[in-house]
Design a protein around this motif. Structure first.
Motif, PDB file in Angstrom:
ATOM      1  N   LYS A 176     -19.956 -13.887  65.967  1.00 43.86           N
ATOM      2  CA  LYS A 176     -19.709 -14.991  65.048  1.00 43.86           C
ATOM      3  C   LYS A 176     -19.650 -16.302  65.820  1.00 43.86           C
ATOM      4  CE  LYS A 176     -17.232 -12.439  61.468  1.00 43.86           C
ATOM      5  NZ  LYS A 176     -18.395 -12.410  60.545  1.00 43.86           N
ATOM      6  N   LEU A 177     -19.159 -16.215  67.057  1.00 44.45           N
ATOM      7  CA  LEU A 177     -18.961 -17.422  67.844  1.00 44.45           C
ATOM      8  C   LEU A 177     -19.379 -17.169  69.289  1.00 44.45           C
ATOM      9  CD1 LEU A 177     -17.725 -20.301  67.794  1.00 44.45           C
ATOM     10  CD2 LEU A 177     -15.546 -19.252  68.401  1.00 44.45           C
ATOM     11  N   LEU A 178     -20.173 -18.097  69.829  1.00 41.32           N
ATOM     12  CA  LEU A 178     -20.604 -17.983  71.232  1.00 41.32           C
ATOM     13  C   LEU A 178     -19.948 -19.101  72.031  1.00 41.32           C
ATOM     14  CD1 LEU A 178     -22.533 -16.836  73.460  1.00 41.32           C
ATOM     15  CD2 LEU A 178     -24.252 -18.449  72.620  1.00 41.32           C
ATOM     16  N   LEU A 179     -19.277 -18.732  73.121  1.00 45.27           N
ATOM     17  CA  LEU A 179     -18.609 -19.729  73.962  1.00 45.27           C
ATOM     18  C   LEU A 179     -19.309 -19.816  75.316  1.00 45.27           C
ATOM     19  CD1 LEU A 179     -14.898 -18.655  73.271  1.00 45.27           C
ATOM     20  CD2 LEU A 179     -16.232 -20.393  72.067  1.00 45.27           C
ATOM     21  N   LEU A 180     -19.778 -21.013  75.661  1.00 47.95           N
ATOM     22  CA  LEU A 180     -20.470 -21.205  76.934  1.00 47.95           C
ATOM     23  C   LEU A 180     -19.644 -22.162  77.784  1.00 47.95           C
ATOM     24  CD1 LEU A 180     -23.994 -21.852  75.351  1.00 47.95           C
ATOM     25  CD2 LEU A 180     -23.119 -19.676  76.206  1.00 47.95           C
ATOM     26  N   ASP A 181     -19.130 -21.639  78.903  1.00 45.75           N
ATOM     27  CA  ASP A 181     -18.257 -22.459  79.737  1.00 45.75           C
ATOM     28  C   ASP A 181     -19.027 -22.955  80.961  1.00 45.75           C
ATOM     29  OD1 ASP A 181     -16.260 -23.686  81.105  1.00 45.75           O
ATOM     30  OD2 ASP A 181     -14.899 -21.968  81.167  1.00 45.75           O
ATOM     31  N   GLU A 193     -20.807 -22.705  59.925  1.00 44.88           N
ATOM     32  CA  GLU A 193     -21.722 -21.699  60.437  1.00 44.88           C
ATOM     33  C   GLU A 193     -22.991 -22.381  60.959  1.00 44.88           C
ATOM     34  OE1 GLU A 193     -22.037 -18.274  58.102  1.00 44.88           O
ATOM     35  OE2 GLU A 193     -23.367 -17.294  59.549  1.00 44.88           O
ATOM     36  N   GLY A 194     -23.411 -21.978  62.148  1.00 49.16           N
ATOM     37  CA  GLY A 194     -24.630 -22.531  62.731  1.00 49.16           C
ATOM     38  C   GLY A 194     -24.409 -23.815  63.511  1.00 49.16           C
ATOM     39  N   LEU A 205      -8.627 -19.720  63.545  1.00 46.38           N
ATOM     40  CA  LEU A 205      -9.215 -18.881  62.500  1.00 46.38           C
ATOM     41  C   LEU A 205     -10.704 -18.759  62.733  1.00 46.38           C
ATOM     42  CD1 LEU A 205      -6.614 -20.300  61.062  1.00 46.38           C
ATOM     43  CD2 LEU A 205      -7.654 -19.363  59.000  1.00 46.38           C
ATOM     44  N   ILE A 206     -11.201 -17.526  62.694  1.00 45.35           N
ATOM     45  CA  ILE A 206     -12.637 -17.312  62.799  1.00 45.35           C
ATOM     46  C   ILE A 206     -13.093 -16.648  61.514  1.00 45.35           C
ATOM     47  CG2 ILE A 206     -14.489 -16.142  64.035  1.00 45.35           C
ATOM     48  CD1 ILE A 206     -12.716 -16.275  66.542  1.00 45.35           C
ATOM     49  N   ASP A 207     -13.949 -17.369  60.776  1.00 44.93           N
ATOM     50  CA  ASP A 207     -14.423 -16.850  59.498  1.00 44.93           C
ATOM     51  C   ASP A 207     -13.251 -16.491  58.579  1.00 44.93           C
ATOM     52  OD1 ASP A 207     -16.847 -16.787  58.392  1.00 44.93           O
ATOM     53  OD2 ASP A 207     -17.418 -14.786  59.073  1.00 44.93           O
ATOM     54  N   ARG A 225     -32.676 -19.508  67.038  1.00 42.72           N
ATOM     55  CA  ARG A 225     -33.268 -18.354  66.355  1.00 42.72           C
ATOM     56  C   ARG A 225     -32.217 -17.606  65.541  1.00 42.72           C
ATOM     57  NH1 ARG A 225     -34.659 -14.116  70.205  1.00 42.72           N
ATOM     58  NH2 ARG A 225     -35.464 -15.831  71.450  1.00 42.72           N
ATOM     59  N   ASN A 226     -30.996 -17.469  66.098  1.00 44.50           N
ATOM     60  CA  ASN A 226     -29.941 -16.702  65.427  1.00 44.50           C
ATOM     61  C   ASN A 226     -29.038 -17.565  64.553  1.00 44.50           C
ATOM     62  OD1 ASN A 226     -30.993 -14.675  66.955  1.00 44.50           O
ATOM     63  ND2 ASN A 226     -29.209 -14.429  68.293  1.00 44.50           N
ATOM     64  N   ASN A 227     -29.334 -18.882  64.496  1.00 45.35           N
ATOM     65  CA  ASN A 227     -28.427 -19.805  63.810  1.00 45.35           C
ATOM     66  C   ASN A 227     -27.003 -19.576  64.298  1.00 45.35           C
ATOM     67  OD1 ASN A 227     -27.784 -21.903  62.076  1.00 45.35           O
ATOM     68  ND2 ASN A 227     -27.269 -20.509  60.400  1.00 45.35           N
TER      69      ASN A 227
END
Lengths: 307, 261
Positions: B168-173, B31-32, B64-66, B197-199
């Motif tokens: 939970k997850l940010l994807l930047l392409d 996480e983070g 698997l996510i979380d 800021r949002n970890n």
């Protein structure tokens, strides 16, 4: 003079086609789905309504059943596209073709006369009919204005505008497509149900070329209202106004006593011209657009600099 | 947080065009964590992101996510956990809808779309405050159609939308690749701001070696569908662009975009 006398009748008809155009607005403009089901679903609406009226079912019930029948037509096209992966145009064509047989089975014969039946609207009583139809159009626009302002309506709009983004935002784009096509064809069938009453009969051929007339209304309307407002209700009203303009021109052609065999050709040319308008506008205004773009960029860059 | 286990993705399987895009990728994020992904064209970076987001199904392995196995979950359902910013600034927003409507749609991510009004008065105030934090002056243009915004403004808005209800997850392409250098810098600064800021657990693909080193706490390098180098903590902090270019040369991967950056 002949033309002026014919005007009220034409306007009544235009209002009915306006409802049909609103249905097309949903599939063609909002969902960006060229839905050819409508040529069939319009007759489904008319045929269902006519059969029920011929058997003395209350008018309101007949119209409602026709509306639901149209929704089912839309559902078929939507499922062909979303569940079976058939391209939009082909899905519509397949449903339209199948509906020819279905409509004949519903109607039992090619033409059903509604003479002497209890009708909501009729060409013989144009004044009352126009009032009722205006109320109908107003209610339809009101409900749609509300619906497309909700979370669900917004999800449908996003699906039509940018499907990939909609899915990334958690929108089940298959569901939104089904919903839009169901509502769209429901309205088209509703228009069919009103049209058969207005004309006093339902005919298996009455839907032929319906999509062209509907699209003509949508496109003429959008050319007219694009300068006024981008408000959603105004856009819908535009479709109805477009339909009225179309029928005013159409009526003129009839009054000039041209060869009526040429009417479909004329419809096609009219739609082609109005479809071409935005294209040519862009071409001729290119230099103007470049300037506008530059100004826009300057402003935005300025904003970023300040920040 | 994110566990990618032995992920296998094959395009056009059992045909002459068969191509193994991901050949057993393993990736673990806590996480983070903020991981930057680099690699030449065709290395499988975007494929990896698309598989995690659910755009493609996979031929083998698990995601698997979380702790939730999302391998077979449809894309729109997965949007509950994962949000994305695309390379093309036009792709992340609905052009014919205004800023408010776009934000409202994003705030609904992972929830059902009911018949409540899309943008309430309270939402309006909330969104205006959020847009103010972008510092682009967009707060006075909330009912402007997104089509009228510049690429940079649209990308900043997309970033805000993607992080609106803390995925939970940010994807930047490669989300800054299509922007001019100055705008790219600004969007990158925003990215750093919001994620710290949002970890925010984040995966960011980039072609810019400098960004890859400066951003985040982990770095992975991909080649031919595999992760060939991982750096984190001290090791990542001490990396230089030359180190990375050397690594690329070692694996015989050279392309113009990398050499230029």
């Amino acid at each position: 003079m002949v033309y002026l006398n014919a005007l009220p009748g034409a306007i009544g008809q235009a209002l009915i086609w306006g409802i049909m155009a609103i249905g097309l607005f949903i599939s063609y403009k909002i969902l960006d789905f060229a839905d050819l089901t409508v040529d069939g679903s319009m007759v489904t609406g008319a045929g269902t309504c006519a059969v029920l009226l011929a058997n003395d079912v209350p008018t309101g019930v007949a119209i409602l059943v026709a509306f639901v029948a149209g929704m089912l037509c839309g559902l078929v096209t939507a499922l062909l596209h979303t569940k079976m992966g058939i391209p939009p145009i082909m899905s519509g064509i397949l449903t339209q073709l199948a509906l020819w047989s279905v409509n004949l089975k519903i109607m039992g014969k090619a033409t059903i006369s509604l003479v002497g039946k209890q009708l909501l609207v009729a060409r013989a009583d144009v004044g009352t009919s126009i009032i009722i139809l205006v109320a109908f159009v107003a209610v339809v626009i009101g409900i749609l204005y509300w619906f497309f302002g909700t979370k669900l309506g917004c999800a449908i709009r996003a699906t039509g505008c940018n499907e990939e983004m909609a899915r990334a935002q958690g929108v089940n784009t298959n569901t939104t497509k089904v919903l839009a096509l169901v509502i769209s064809n429901g309205l088209v069938a509703l228009a069919g149900a009103l049209l058969c009453q207005y004309n006093g009969s339902a005919d298996i051929n009455m839907g032929r070329g319906a999509i062209v007339i509907g699209l003509a209304a949508v496109i003429i309307g959008s050319v007219i209202v694009s300068k006024i407002s981008s408000n959603f209700a105004v856009q819908l009203i535009g479709a109805v106004v477009g339909s009225i303009v179309y029928y005013l021109v159409y009526q003129l052609v009839i009054c000039l006593e041209w060869d009526t065999d040429l009417l479909k050709l004329l419809s096609a040319i009219l739609v082609a011209v109005f479809l071409a308008v935005p294209h040519f506008k862009q071409k001729f205004n290119k230099s103007k657009f470049v300037l506008a773009d530059l100004n826009c960029d300057n402003q935005s860059n300025g904003g970023e600099n300040n920040a | 947080m994110l566990d990618v286990q032995n992920l296998l993705k094959v395009f056009h399987p059992n045909t002459v065009n068969q191509k193994v895009a991901l050949g057993g990728v393993n990736l673990h994020l806590d996480e983070g964590d903020f991981v930057t992904v680099i690699g030449g064209n065709g290395a499988g970076k975007s494929t990896l992101l698309n598989c995690i987001a659910g755009v493609f199904g996979v031929e083998g392995g698990n995601i698997l996510i979380d702790g939730v196995d999302v391998t077979k979950m449809s894309e729109h359902k997965r949007a509950k956990f994962v949000s994305r910013v695309f390379q093309d600034p036009m792709k992340g927003t609905a052009a014919s809808m205004n800023i408010e409507d776009n934000l409202a749609l994003a705030s609904q991510r992972g929830k059902s779309h009911g018949l409540r009004w899309n943008v309430t008065k309270k939402d309006k105030e909330h969104f205006t405050e959020l847009v103010k934090t972008l510092g682009l002056g967009l707060e006075s243009r909330m009912s402007t159609k997104v089509a009228l915004l510049s690429g940079g403004q649209r990308q900043a808005l997309t970033l805000l939308m993607a992080t609106l209800n803390k995925p939970k997850l940010l994807l930047l392409d490669e989300h800054t690749a299509a922007l001019d250098p100055k705008t790219a810098e600004k969007v990158l600064a925003l990215t750093r701001d919001i994620t710290s800021r949002n970890n925010q657990t984040t995966v960011m693909i980039t072609h810019n070696m400098k960004d890859a080193i400066e951003m985040g706490n982990k770095l992975i390098m991909m080649s031919e569908g595999k992760i060939i180098y991982t750096a984190s903590g001290e090791e990542k902090r001490n990396l230089t662009v030359d180190d990375l270019l050397k690594k690329f040369r070692e694996i015989g991967q050279q392309n113009d975009r990398i050499l230029l950056s």
